[in-house]
Design an enzyme around this catalytic site. Structure first.
Site, PDB file in Angstrom:
ATOM      1  N   LYS A 142      24.015  38.708  46.730  1.00  0.00           N
ATOM      2  CA  LYS A 142      24.526  39.059  48.059  1.00  0.00           C
ATOM      3  C   LYS A 142      23.975  40.395  48.516  1.00  0.00           C
ATOM      4  CE  LYS A 142      28.354  41.144  48.824  1.00  0.00           C
ATOM      5  NZ  LYS A 142      29.756  41.575  48.880  1.00  0.00           N
ATOM      6  N   ASP A 153      29.264  36.442  51.924  1.00  0.00           N
ATOM      7  CA  ASP A 153      30.420  37.111  51.326  1.00  0.00           C
ATOM      8  C   ASP A 153      31.661  36.270  51.615  1.00  0.00           C
ATOM      9  OD1 ASP A 153      30.983  37.523  53.989  1.00  0.00           O
ATOM     10  OD2 ASP A 153      31.037  39.704  53.879  1.00  0.00           O
TER      11      ASP A 153
END
Length: 210
Positions: free
Chosen positions: A120, A138
């Site tokens: 991420k 996320d």
């Protein structure tokens, strides 16, 4: 959700905000990297409060290393997992300073090899700094993508793959920020604000509220 509806949703977001920005406050690539590392399981608001003070003391790889683990830990103690993050930041700062000549690597494999940097974070760095068509997923992006039926998946990897497949290249640089902000303020985890939703008529959530 079909291709036409997805395009309409993305077009609405683009019309409302053609250049969405992260709410993390930073003034250099390195500051962004540290902010993103700190933001794991913490809010941007909390991170910004911490970095406002930290970056006045140290905001380069070398200065973070010289700050040392003990002082850095004290500086970031109000953020979640601060002990682990402090150690990761020291190690990553050392590598950037002395292995990569102070530059943030423009390479996914190298980025993900840095302590504290997962997929991420790497996606955010590649997208924000290097303008790569990566999509970071996320909790907000995951929730919005699934709830609206825009891109359903059992985990963040599934959703990322689906988004990369269905989002046109023009929108790939922006969709992460759009979905984060939408999930943070409108399509929230508990109290969904459907009455304020830009894409209400296009959303396929079964429990929409007026």
């Amino acid at each position: 959700m079909n291709k036409k509806k997805r395009y309409k949703i993305l077009s609405l977001f683009y019309t409302q905000d053609s250049d969405p920005k992260t709410e993390l406050i930073f003034s250099s690539d390195f500051e962004l990297l540290l902010s993103v590392i700190l933001s794991a399981q913490s809010t941007d608001l909390t991170v910004n409060k911490i970095t406002k003070k930290l970056f006045k003391i140290a905001n380069t790889p070398e200065s973070i290393v010289f700050l040392g683990l003990e002082r850095l830990t004290k500086c970031i103690k109000n953020v979640g997992l601060y002990n682990t993050k402090a150690l990761n930041i020291i190690r990553t700062s050392f590598l950037i300073a002395y292995k990569y000549n102070g530059n943030i690597p423009n390479n996914r494999t190298i980025l993900e090899s840095l302590p504290g940097v997962g997929r991420k974070t790497a996606n955010i760095i590649l997208n924000t700094i290097f303008k790569k068509n990566t999509i970071a997923v996320d909790t907000h992006v995951f929730r919005v993508a699934n709830r609206t039926n825009f891109a359903k998946g059992k985990n963040v990897q599934d959703v990322e793959k689906k988004l990369m497949k269905v989002v046109p290249p023009f929108f790939k640089l922006k969709i992460h920020s759009w979905f984060v902000l939408h999930g943070r303020y409108i399509c929230t985890a508990r109290k969904v604000k459907c009455n304020m939703c830009l894409i209400y008529n296009l959303c396929e959530f079964n429990e929409k509220k007026i």
